[in-house]
Design a protein around this motif. Structure first.
Motif, PDB file in Angstrom:
ATOM      1  N   VAL A  46      76.914  15.198  20.701  1.00  9.56           N
ATOM      2  CA  VAL A  46      76.055  15.616  21.821  1.00  9.56           C
ATOM      3  C   VAL A  46      76.747  16.698  22.641  1.00  9.56           C
ATOM      4  CG1 VAL A  46      75.003  14.859  23.986  1.00  9.56           C
ATOM      5  CG2 VAL A  46      74.852  13.412  21.940  1.00  9.56           C
ATOM      6  N   ILE A  47      78.046  16.492  22.936  1.00  5.10           N
ATOM      7  CA  ILE A  47      78.794  17.483  23.726  1.00  5.10           C
ATOM      8  C   ILE A  47      78.814  18.828  23.016  1.00  5.10           C
ATOM      9  CG2 ILE A  47      81.110  18.112  24.549  1.00  5.10           C
ATOM     10  CD1 ILE A  47      81.581  15.117  25.072  1.00  5.10           C
ATOM     11  N   LEU A  48      79.114  18.810  21.740  1.00  5.57           N
ATOM     12  CA  LEU A  48      79.245  20.074  21.014  1.00  5.57           C
ATOM     13  C   LEU A  48      77.910  20.792  20.898  1.00  5.57           C
ATOM     14  CD1 LEU A  48      81.790  18.851  18.364  1.00  5.57           C
ATOM     15  CD2 LEU A  48      82.150  20.760  19.936  1.00  5.57           C
ATOM     16  N   ARG A  49      76.822  20.049  20.683  1.00  5.99           N
ATOM     17  CA  ARG A  49      75.513  20.713  20.609  1.00  5.99           C
ATOM     18  C   ARG A  49      75.146  21.322  21.955  1.00  5.99           C
ATOM     19  NH1 ARG A  49      74.449  16.642  16.716  1.00  5.99           N
ATOM     20  NH2 ARG A  49      73.948  15.107  18.330  1.00  5.99           N
ATOM     21  N   SER A  50      75.524  20.648  23.048  1.00  7.75           N
ATOM     22  CA  SER A  50      75.252  21.187  24.373  1.00  7.75           C
ATOM     23  C   SER A  50      76.070  22.450  24.630  1.00  7.75           C
ATOM     24  CB  SER A  50      75.583  20.135  25.449  1.00  7.75           C
ATOM     25  OG  SER A  50      74.779  18.988  25.285  1.00  7.75           O
ATOM     26  N   VAL A  51      77.355  22.412  24.217  1.00  9.61           N
ATOM     27  CA  VAL A  51      78.222  23.583  24.406  1.00  9.61           C
ATOM     28  C   VAL A  51      77.704  24.774  23.616  1.00  9.61           C
ATOM     29  CG1 VAL A  51      80.521  24.501  23.931  1.00  9.61           C
ATOM     30  CG2 VAL A  51      80.275  22.255  24.993  1.00  9.61           C
ATOM     31  N   GLU A  52      77.277  24.532  22.383  1.00  9.27           N
ATOM     32  CA  GLU A  52      76.810  25.630  21.550  1.00  9.27           C
ATOM     33  C   GLU A  52      75.535  26.245  22.107  1.00  9.27           C
ATOM     34  OE1 GLU A  52      76.554  23.894  17.710  1.00  9.27           O
ATOM     35  OE2 GLU A  52      78.664  24.245  17.244  1.00  9.27           O
ATOM     36  N   ALA A  53      74.719  25.431  22.808  1.00 13.29           N
ATOM     37  CA  ALA A  53      73.465  25.947  23.361  1.00 13.29           C
ATOM     38  C   ALA A  53      73.675  26.615  24.704  1.00 13.29           C
ATOM     39  CB  ALA A  53      72.464  24.802  23.516  1.00 13.29           C
ATOM     40  N   ALA A  54      74.820  26.377  25.350  1.00  9.22           N
ATOM     41  CA  ALA A  54      75.082  26.910  26.686  1.00  9.22           C
ATOM     42  C   ALA A  54      75.843  28.220  26.595  1.00  9.22           C
ATOM     43  CB  ALA A  54      75.887  25.903  27.502  1.00  9.22           C
ATOM     44  N   ARG A  55      75.771  28.977  27.661  1.00 10.42           N
ATOM     45  CA  ARG A  55      76.512  30.230  27.755  1.00 10.42           C
ATOM     46  C   ARG A  55      77.672  30.026  28.720  1.00 10.42           C
ATOM     47  NH1 ARG A  55      74.295  36.292  29.117  1.00 10.42           N
ATOM     48  NH2 ARG A  55      76.324  37.225  29.564  1.00 10.42           N
ATOM     49  N   LEU A  56      78.860  30.392  28.275  1.00  9.77           N
ATOM     50  CA  LEU A  56      80.050  30.251  29.103  1.00  9.77           C
ATOM     51  C   LEU A  56      80.056  31.362  30.147  1.00  9.77           C
ATOM     52  CD1 LEU A  56      82.599  28.452  29.228  1.00  9.77           C
ATOM     53  CD2 LEU A  56      83.751  30.181  27.838  1.00  9.77           C
ATOM     54  N   GLU A  57      80.069  30.985  31.421  1.00  6.22           N
ATOM     55  CA  GLU A  57      80.107  31.971  32.493  1.00  6.22           C
ATOM     56  C   GLU A  57      81.526  32.505  32.649  1.00  6.22           C
ATOM     57  OE1 GLU A  57      77.519  33.148  33.967  1.00  6.22           O
ATOM     58  OE2 GLU A  57      76.097  31.740  33.052  1.00  6.22           O
ATOM     59  N   THR A  58      81.624  33.708  33.233  1.00  3.04           N
ATOM     60  CA  THR A  58      82.931  34.370  33.325  1.00  3.04           C
ATOM     61  C   THR A  58      83.947  33.533  34.087  1.00  3.04           C
ATOM     62  OG1 THR A  58      81.907  36.556  33.198  1.00  3.04           O
ATOM     63  CG2 THR A  58      84.136  36.442  34.099  1.00  3.04           C
ATOM     64  N   GLN A  59      83.574  33.001  35.238  1.00  3.14           N
ATOM     65  CA  GLN A  59      84.539  32.242  36.039  1.00  3.14           C
ATOM     66  C   GLN A  59      84.971  30.964  35.321  1.00  3.14           C
ATOM     67  OE1 GLN A  59      85.952  33.759  38.640  1.00  3.14           O
ATOM     68  NE2 GLN A  59      84.601  35.379  37.926  1.00  3.14           N
ATOM     69  N   GLU A  60      84.044  30.329  34.602  1.00  3.16           N
ATOM     70  CA  GLU A  60      84.409  29.163  33.802  1.00  3.16           C
ATOM     71  C   GLU A  60      85.392  29.560  32.704  1.00  3.16           C
ATOM     72  OE1 GLU A  60      80.035  26.964  34.163  1.00  3.16           O
ATOM     73  OE2 GLU A  60      80.494  28.294  32.494  1.00  3.16           O
ATOM     74  N   ALA A  61      85.094  30.688  32.053  1.00  3.88           N
ATOM     75  CA  ALA A  61      85.955  31.151  30.962  1.00  3.88           C
ATOM     76  C   ALA A  61      87.350  31.478  31.461  1.00  3.88           C
ATOM     77  CB  ALA A  61      85.329  32.371  30.290  1.00  3.88           C
ATOM     78  N   VAL A  62      87.446  32.086  32.644  1.00  6.77           N
ATOM     79  CA  VAL A  62      88.755  32.453  33.195  1.00  6.77           C
ATOM     80  C   VAL A  62      89.622  31.206  33.392  1.00  6.77           C
ATOM     81  CG1 VAL A  62      89.915  33.319  35.277  1.00  6.77           C
ATOM     82  CG2 VAL A  62      88.047  34.627  34.254  1.00  6.77           C
ATOM     83  N   LEU A  63      89.043  30.157  33.967  1.00  8.19           N
ATOM     84  CA  LEU A  63      89.804  28.931  34.186  1.00  8.19           C
ATOM     85  C   LEU A  63      90.207  28.287  32.863  1.00  8.19           C
ATOM     86  CD1 LEU A  63      87.783  27.362  37.145  1.00  8.19           C
ATOM     87  CD2 LEU A  63      89.853  28.757  37.257  1.00  8.19           C
ATOM     88  N   LEU A  64      89.267  28.229  31.914  1.00  9.68           N
ATOM     89  CA  LEU A  64      89.571  27.630  30.615  1.00  9.68           C
ATOM     90  C   LEU A  64      90.615  28.445  29.861  1.00  9.68           C
ATOM     91  CD1 LEU A  64      85.949  26.622  29.575  1.00  9.68           C
ATOM     92  CD2 LEU A  64      87.842  25.050  30.031  1.00  9.68           C
ATOM     93  N   ALA A  65      90.560  29.785  29.999  1.00  7.23           N
ATOM     94  CA  ALA A  65      91.533  30.631  29.304  1.00  7.23           C
ATOM     95  C   ALA A  65      92.939  30.454  29.874  1.00  7.23           C
ATOM     96  CB  ALA A  65      91.101  32.098  29.371  1.00  7.23           C
ATOM     97  N   HIS A  66      93.044  30.177  31.170  1.00  7.76           N
ATOM     98  CA  HIS A  66      94.360  29.828  31.730  1.00  7.76           C
ATOM     99  C   HIS A  66      94.906  28.586  31.036  1.00  7.76           C
ATOM    100  CE1 HIS A  66      93.505  32.530  35.144  1.00  7.76           C
ATOM    101  NE2 HIS A  66      94.777  32.400  35.485  1.00  7.76           N
ATOM    102  N   ALA A  67      94.054  27.558  30.918  1.00 11.06           N
ATOM    103  CA  ALA A  67      94.487  26.311  30.281  1.00 11.06           C
ATOM    104  C   ALA A  67      94.850  26.538  28.818  1.00 11.06           C
ATOM    105  CB  ALA A  67      93.385  25.260  30.400  1.00 11.06           C
ATOM    106  N   LEU A  68      94.049  27.340  28.136  1.00 13.15           N
ATOM    107  CA  LEU A  68      94.317  27.640  26.727  1.00 13.15           C
ATOM    108  C   LEU A  68      95.666  28.321  26.552  1.00 13.15           C
ATOM    109  CD1 LEU A  68      93.556  28.112  23.714  1.00 13.15           C
ATOM    110  CD2 LEU A  68      92.432  30.232  24.471  1.00 13.15           C
ATOM    111  N   LEU A  69      95.908  29.384  27.330  1.00 20.17           N
ATOM    112  CA  LEU A  69      97.157  30.131  27.170  1.00 20.17           C
ATOM    113  C   LEU A  69      98.357  29.277  27.559  1.00 20.17           C
ATOM    114  CD1 LEU A  69      98.519  32.744  26.398  1.00 20.17           C
ATOM    115  CD2 LEU A  69      98.112  33.598  28.707  1.00 20.17           C
ATOM    116  N   SER A  70      98.194  28.446  28.581  1.00 16.90           N
ATOM    117  CA  SER A  70      99.287  27.544  28.963  1.00 16.90           C
ATOM    118  C   SER A  70      99.629  26.610  27.813  1.00 16.90           C
ATOM    119  CB  SER A  70      98.874  26.741  30.203  1.00 16.90           C
ATOM    120  OG  SER A  70      99.831  25.762  30.508  1.00 16.90           O
ATOM    121  N   ARG A  71      98.607  26.064  27.151  1.00 18.92           N
ATOM    122  CA  ARG A  71      98.853  25.151  26.026  1.00 18.92           C
ATOM    123  C   ARG A  71      99.502  25.885  24.857  1.00 18.92           C
ATOM    124  NH1 ARG A  71      96.932  20.497  23.385  1.00 18.92           N
ATOM    125  NH2 ARG A  71      98.194  20.377  21.486  1.00 18.92           N
ATOM    126  N   LEU A  72      99.031  27.085  24.560  1.00 19.92           N
ATOM    127  CA  LEU A  72      99.601  27.850  23.447  1.00 19.92           C
ATOM    128  C   LEU A  72     101.062  28.191  23.721  1.00 19.92           C
ATOM    129  CD1 LEU A  72      96.647  30.281  22.632  1.00 19.92           C
ATOM    130  CD2 LEU A  72      97.351  28.255  21.349  1.00 19.92           C
TER     131      LEU A  72
END
Length: 353
Positions: free
Chosen positions: A43-69
């Motif tokens: 259910v989560i993945l189908r919702s994510v695929e149907a949604a559009r990631l907003e810029t401010q959401e992406a910026v926060l998630l990209a911080h988390a991604l780069l920190s993990r990498l």
């Protein structure tokens, strides 16, 4: 961790279960929890695929991604500007369109490679395509991803800090704090380190309204911090080679500053400040400084930059020859119109050196 989209929903469900901490994952001994977790993941993945990631959401998630990498490749990284600067009070509240990260210089390649394994690609080539010479001060790798509405700038140095990059990183790392973004703790310089970063970024372009606003905000924050904190700020600026480049901010806070120290790095910084937004000025400055033997190749690259650099500068990947010619013609017209002002800037630079 690979975050590139996986080909099958079942595989993506397993990833979601693992990211959730293993509850309901394939190794969970309770079969009912496994079934429930896989259903919820779908259910989560189908919702994510149907949604559009907003810029401010992406910026926060990209911080988390780069920190993990960075953690995965055992690299130290400090997140600068953007939401971390806002969090410590060094920048007014406003949105960001990208992620800025300062990486310890020896780990720069490892972090870039980790991003590339996740589907991020360089906007401009890293290997030596000279872009306006050393005067342009290449300082970062700019990454894009087709599925993310934000960019990531991975810095191996930050303009305005004139001390060696490793020394600058270590002094900022010593004062690091953590900021929680997208549910993950990421490393950031403290308010004094972020203040220097924000100030230097603002001072690069004195005509920028955002820059002026940031400097006014910093002056208010730091004037209210007390004399001891201001002395700490001056000591940090001295240790990172930023006393002279950040002097316009520091003089609003104290008169107890080290004497100005002239250097090639400071002269280059001042030249870039004066010529910000003047097409061709950096090339003219470099041509003047180069020996006669090097001027021919510099001139060729100034007039006809490599195709990959032209395309990346305009975010174009599949341009035809006619379109590339159009980009060159536009660039030449802009350069010719700005030539008188660029020549004046170059002569001024000669007199000051």
């Amino acid at each position: 961790m690979r975050v590139r989209p996986l080909p099958h929903l079942e595989a993506r469900q397993r990833v979601v279960c693992r990211l959730a901490g293993g509850v309901g994952g394939e190794h969970d001994p309770d079969p009912s929890r496994r079934v429930a977790a896989r259903t919820v993941a779908g259910v989560i993945l189908r919702s994510v695929e149907a949604a559009r990631l907003e810029t401010q959401e992406a910026v926060l998630l990209a911080h988390a991604l780069l920190s993990r990498l960075a953690e995965d490749v055992q690299a130290r990284v400090l997140f600068i500007k953007g939401p971390t600067a806002v969090a410590v009070g060094a920048r007014p509240v406003r949105g960001s369109s990208d992620v800025d990260a300062l990486v310890e210089p020896t780990a720069f390649r490892k972090v870039c490679q980790a991003l590339e394994r996740c589907g991020w690609s360089l906007r401009t080539p890293l290997e030596p395509v000279r872009n306006g010479s050393g005067l342009a001060l290449e300082h970062s790798a700019h990454y894009l991803h087709p599925d993310w509405p934000c960019d990531i700038d991975v810095h191996y140095l930050f303009p305005g800090f004139l001390a060696p990059p490793a020394q600058v990183f270590d002094r900022l790392w010593e004062r690091r704090i953590t900021v929680t973004l997208a549910g993950r703790e990421v490393s950031s310089p403290d308010v004094l380190g972020q203040s220097l970063v924000v100030a230097l970024h603002a001072l690069r372009d004195l005509a920028s309204a955002h820059g002026r606003h940031d400097l006014e905000h910093l002056t208010g924050v730091l004037q209210g911090a007390g004399g001891e904190r201001v002395r700490e700020l001056v000591a940090l600026a001295d240790a990172t080679g930023a006393v002279d480049t950040a002097r316009p901010l520091l003089t609003t806070l104290t008169c107890e500053l080290p004497a100005p120290h002239r250097s090639t790095g400071l002269s280059d910084w001042e030249f870039r400040q004066r010529t910000m937004g003047v097409p061709g000025s950096l090339w003219l400055g470099e041509l003047r400084r180069a020996g006669w033997r090097g001027r021919g190749s510099l001139l060729r690259q100034a007039v006809l930059p490599p195709r990959e650099l032209m395309l990346s500068s305009h975010l174009a990947t599949g341009a035809t020859r006619r379109q590339v010619l159009g980009l060159h013609l536009t660039r030449w017209r802009r350069g010719l119109r700005a030539l008188p002002q660029a020549l004046r800037s170059s002569r001024l630079d000669r007199r000051r050196r």
